[in-house]
Design a protein around this motif. Structure first.
Motif, PDB file in Angstrom:
ATOM      1  N   LYS A   1       0.854  -1.180   0.000  1.00  0.00           N
ATOM      2  CA  LYS A   1       0.000   0.000   0.000  1.00  0.00           C
ATOM      3  C   LYS A   1       0.893   1.234   0.000  1.00  0.00           C
ATOM      4  CE  LYS A   1      -3.856  -0.436   1.353  1.00  0.00           C
ATOM      5  NZ  LYS A   1      -4.891  -1.004   0.563  1.00  0.00           N
ATOM      6  N   ILE A   2       0.431   2.279  -0.683  1.00  0.00           N
ATOM      7  CA  ILE A   2       1.117   3.571  -0.676  1.00  0.00           C
ATOM      8  C   ILE A   2       0.153   4.594  -0.090  1.00  0.00           C
ATOM      9  CG2 ILE A   2       2.120   5.415  -2.071  1.00  0.00           C
ATOM     10  CD1 ILE A   2       2.882   3.257  -4.129  1.00  0.00           C
ATOM     11  N   ILE A   3       0.675   5.402   0.836  1.00  0.00           N
ATOM     12  CA  ILE A   3      -0.122   6.445   1.472  1.00  0.00           C
ATOM     13  C   ILE A   3       0.634   7.757   1.290  1.00  0.00           C
ATOM     14  CG2 ILE A   3      -1.098   7.255   3.651  1.00  0.00           C
ATOM     15  CD1 ILE A   3      -0.911   4.185   4.485  1.00  0.00           C
ATOM     16  N   VAL A   4      -0.063   8.790   0.844  1.00  0.00           N
ATOM     17  CA  VAL A   4       0.552  10.102   0.627  1.00  0.00           C
ATOM     18  C   VAL A   4      -0.028  11.071   1.652  1.00  0.00           C
ATOM     19  CG1 VAL A   4       0.935  11.963  -1.017  1.00  0.00           C
ATOM     20  CG2 VAL A   4       0.812   9.595  -1.831  1.00  0.00           C
ATOM     21  N   MET A   5       0.877  11.749   2.384  1.00  0.00           N
ATOM     22  CA  MET A   5       0.463  12.658   3.445  1.00  0.00           C
ATOM     23  C   MET A   5       1.126  14.028   3.270  1.00  0.00           C
ATOM     24  SD  MET A   5       0.998   9.858   6.447  1.00  0.00           S
ATOM     25  CE  MET A   5       2.423   9.185   5.632  1.00  0.00           C
ATOM     26  N   PRO A   6       0.427  15.091   3.628  1.00  0.00           N
ATOM     27  CA  PRO A   6       1.032  16.418   3.532  1.00  0.00           C
ATOM     28  C   PRO A   6       2.126  16.601   4.594  1.00  0.00           C
ATOM     29  CG  PRO A   6      -1.136  16.564   4.536  1.00  0.00           C
ATOM     30  CD  PRO A   6      -0.945  15.132   4.113  1.00  0.00           C
ATOM     31  N   VAL A   7       3.146  17.365   4.239  1.00  0.00           N
ATOM     32  CA  VAL A   7       4.219  17.729   5.172  1.00  0.00           C
ATOM     33  C   VAL A   7       4.291  19.256   5.167  1.00  0.00           C
ATOM     34  CG1 VAL A   7       6.705  17.609   5.618  1.00  0.00           C
ATOM     35  CG2 VAL A   7       5.499  15.597   4.741  1.00  0.00           C
ATOM     36  N   THR A   8       4.263  19.863   6.335  1.00  0.00           N
ATOM     37  CA  THR A   8       4.245  21.325   6.396  1.00  0.00           C
ATOM     38  C   THR A   8       5.624  21.951   6.258  1.00  0.00           C
ATOM     39  OG1 THR A   8       4.327  21.284   8.803  1.00  0.00           O
ATOM     40  CG2 THR A   8       2.145  21.382   7.775  1.00  0.00           C
ATOM     41  N   ASP A   9       6.683  21.255   6.664  1.00  0.00           N
ATOM     42  CA  ASP A   9       8.018  21.819   6.539  1.00  0.00           C
ATOM     43  C   ASP A   9       9.061  20.727   6.708  1.00  0.00           C
ATOM     44  OD1 ASP A   9       9.942  23.747   6.105  1.00  0.00           O
ATOM     45  OD2 ASP A   9       9.557  24.848   7.954  1.00  0.00           O
ATOM     46  N   SER A  10      10.261  21.034   6.244  1.00  0.00           N
ATOM     47  CA  SER A  10      11.429  20.170   6.417  1.00  0.00           C
ATOM     48  C   SER A  10      12.590  21.077   6.811  1.00  0.00           C
ATOM     49  CB  SER A  10      11.729  19.446   5.108  1.00  0.00           C
ATOM     50  OG  SER A  10      12.942  18.738   5.206  1.00  0.00           O
ATOM     51  N   ILE A  11      13.335  20.678   7.815  1.00  0.00           N
ATOM     52  CA  ILE A  11      14.425  21.508   8.324  1.00  0.00           C
ATOM     53  C   ILE A  11      15.705  20.685   8.362  1.00  0.00           C
ATOM     54  CG2 ILE A  11      15.253  22.872  10.285  1.00  0.00           C
ATOM     55  CD1 ILE A  11      12.031  22.839  10.979  1.00  0.00           C
ATOM     56  N   ARG A  12      16.743  21.197   7.710  1.00  0.00           N
ATOM     57  CA  ARG A  12      18.048  20.549   7.762  1.00  0.00           C
ATOM     58  C   ARG A  12      18.714  20.991   9.066  1.00  0.00           C
ATOM     59  NH1 ARG A  12      20.223  21.192   2.665  1.00  0.00           N
ATOM     60  NH2 ARG A  12      19.576  19.072   2.191  1.00  0.00           N
ATOM     61  N   ILE A  13      18.958  20.050   9.960  1.00  0.00           N
ATOM     62  CA  ILE A  13      19.496  20.362  11.282  1.00  0.00           C
ATOM     63  C   ILE A  13      20.865  21.030  11.194  1.00  0.00           C
ATOM     64  CG2 ILE A  13      20.313  19.342  13.446  1.00  0.00           C
ATOM     65  CD1 ILE A  13      18.048  17.261  13.134  1.00  0.00           C
TER      66      ILE A  13
ATOM     67  N   THR B   1      22.267  23.008   8.993  1.00  0.00           N
ATOM     68  CA  THR B   1      22.346  24.389   8.517  1.00  0.00           C
ATOM     69  C   THR B   1      21.163  25.257   8.943  1.00  0.00           C
ATOM     70  OG1 THR B   1      21.175  23.873   6.473  1.00  0.00           O
ATOM     71  CG2 THR B   1      23.598  23.654   6.458  1.00  0.00           C
ATOM     72  N   GLY B   2      20.078  24.633   9.369  1.00  0.00           N
ATOM     73  CA  GLY B   2      18.871  25.384   9.691  1.00  0.00           C
ATOM     74  C   GLY B   2      18.024  25.705   8.473  1.00  0.00           C
ATOM     75  N   GLU B   3      18.480  25.293   7.282  1.00  0.00           N
ATOM     76  CA  GLU B   3      17.735  25.513   6.037  1.00  0.00           C
ATOM     77  C   GLU B   3      16.361  24.856   6.147  1.00  0.00           C
ATOM     78  OE1 GLU B   3      18.318  24.553   1.271  1.00  0.00           O
ATOM     79  OE2 GLU B   3      19.646  23.618   2.731  1.00  0.00           O
ATOM     80  N   THR B   4      15.343  25.484   5.546  1.00  0.00           N
ATOM     81  CA  THR B   4      13.993  24.929   5.602  1.00  0.00           C
ATOM     82  C   THR B   4      13.393  24.826   4.198  1.00  0.00           C
ATOM     83  OG1 THR B   4      12.954  27.101   5.852  1.00  0.00           O
ATOM     84  CG2 THR B   4      13.592  25.960   7.882  1.00  0.00           C
ATOM     85  N   GLY B   5      12.305  24.096   4.112  1.00  0.00           N
ATOM     86  CA  GLY B   5      11.535  24.004   2.872  1.00  0.00           C
ATOM     87  C   GLY B   5      12.062  22.979   1.887  1.00  0.00           C
ATOM     88  N   ASP B   6      11.622  23.106   0.631  1.00  0.00           N
ATOM     89  CA  ASP B   6      11.936  22.146  -0.420  1.00  0.00           C
ATOM     90  C   ASP B   6      13.437  22.005  -0.672  1.00  0.00           C
ATOM     91  OD1 ASP B   6       9.286  21.594  -0.780  1.00  0.00           O
ATOM     92  OD2 ASP B   6       9.099  22.584  -2.722  1.00  0.00           O
ATOM     93  N   GLY B   7      14.211  23.029  -0.361  1.00  0.00           N
ATOM     94  CA  GLY B   7      15.666  22.972  -0.572  1.00  0.00           C
ATOM     95  C   GLY B   7      16.347  21.892   0.251  1.00  0.00           C
ATOM     96  N   THR B   8      15.679  21.379   1.251  1.00  0.00           N
ATOM     97  CA  THR B   8      16.263  20.318   2.078  1.00  0.00           C
ATOM     98  C   THR B   8      15.999  18.929   1.506  1.00  0.00           C
ATOM     99  OG1 THR B   8      14.300  20.079   3.478  1.00  0.00           O
ATOM    100  CG2 THR B   8      15.934  21.714   4.163  1.00  0.00           C
ATOM    101  N   LEU B   9      15.229  18.866   0.425  1.00  0.00           N
ATOM    102  CA  LEU B   9      14.784  17.590  -0.135  1.00  0.00           C
ATOM    103  C   LEU B   9      15.457  17.299  -1.463  1.00  0.00           C
ATOM    104  CD1 LEU B   9      10.973  18.118   0.480  1.00  0.00           C
ATOM    105  CD2 LEU B   9      12.621  16.995   1.998  1.00  0.00           C
ATOM    106  N   ASP B  10      15.319  16.061  -1.944  1.00  0.00           N
ATOM    107  CA  ASP B  10      15.788  15.686  -3.275  1.00  0.00           C
ATOM    108  C   ASP B  10      15.072  16.533  -4.312  1.00  0.00           C
ATOM    109  OD1 ASP B  10      17.475  13.696  -2.381  1.00  0.00           O
ATOM    110  OD2 ASP B  10      16.042  12.079  -2.719  1.00  0.00           O
ATOM    111  N   GLU B  11      15.770  16.915  -5.334  1.00  0.00           N
ATOM    112  CA  GLU B  11      15.159  17.657  -6.455  1.00  0.00           C
ATOM    113  C   GLU B  11      15.199  16.758  -7.623  1.00  0.00           C
ATOM    114  OE1 GLU B  11      13.571  20.699  -6.518  1.00  0.00           O
ATOM    115  OE2 GLU B  11      13.778  20.684  -4.377  1.00  0.00           O
TER     116      GLU B  11
END
Length: 125
Positions: free
Chosen positions: A101-113, A115-125
Motif C-alpha cells: 500500500k502507498i499512502i501520501v500525506m502532507p508535510v508542512t516543513d522540512s528543516i536541515r538540522i 544548517t537550519g535551512e527549511t523548505g523544499d531545498g532540504t529535499l531531493d530535487e
C-alpha cells in the motif's frame, strides 16, 4: 511537499531502493514492520508463498496473523510525488495479494538540522 509512505514485501526493499535512487530520489527511510491487509494469512502457507510456490500463494487467506513487511518513508517536493509513486508501484507490483500500500500525506516543513535551512531545498530535487 508530501510524505510518500509505502508498505512493501520484504523481498522487494533492495529493488525499490535501487529504483528510487536511479530515479533521483535518494533520501528515504525504511523500517521493519508487521501487518496485513484485508486478506487473511496462514503462516504455513506464507512460507511457500515467500518461495513463490504458485499453489501456496493462491491458498493464502485463512488466518489473521501479521506478516513481516517493510515500511518506506520518502519526503519529496510536490513535483516528485507522482514519480515516487510510479517508481514504487512499478517495482513492487506483482499482481498478487500482498503487494502493499502507498499512502501520501502532507508535510508542512522540512528543516536541515546542520544548517537550519527549511523548505523544499532540504529535499531531493
Amino acid at each position: 511537499m508530501k510524505e510518500v509512505m509505502a508498505i512493501v514485501r520484504m523481498n522487494k526493499i533492495n529493488q525499490t531502493k535501487r529504483a528510487l535512487s536511479a530515479a533521483g530520489i535518494t533520501s528515504m527511510h525504511a523500517k521493519d514492520c508487521l501487518g496485513r491487509g484485508k486478506g487473511l494469512v496462514e503462516m504455513i502457507q506464507l512460507g511457500g508463498a515467500e518461495k513463490e510456490y504458485e499453489e501456496k500463494m493462491n491458498d493464502l487467506g485463512n488466518a489473521g496473523r501479521l506478516i513481516p513487511k517493510r515500511m518506506i518513508s520518502v519526503v519529496v517536493p510536490n513535483k516528485l510525488v507522482r514519480k515516487t509513486i510510479d517508481v514504487i508501484m512499478e517495482t513492487n507490483r506483482t499482481g498478487k495479494s500482498g503487494d502493499g500500500k502507498i499512502i501520501v500525506m502532507p508535510v508542512t516543513d522540512s528543516i536541515r538540522i546542520r544548517t537550519g535551512e527549511t523548505g523544499d531545498g532540504t529535499l531531493d530535487e
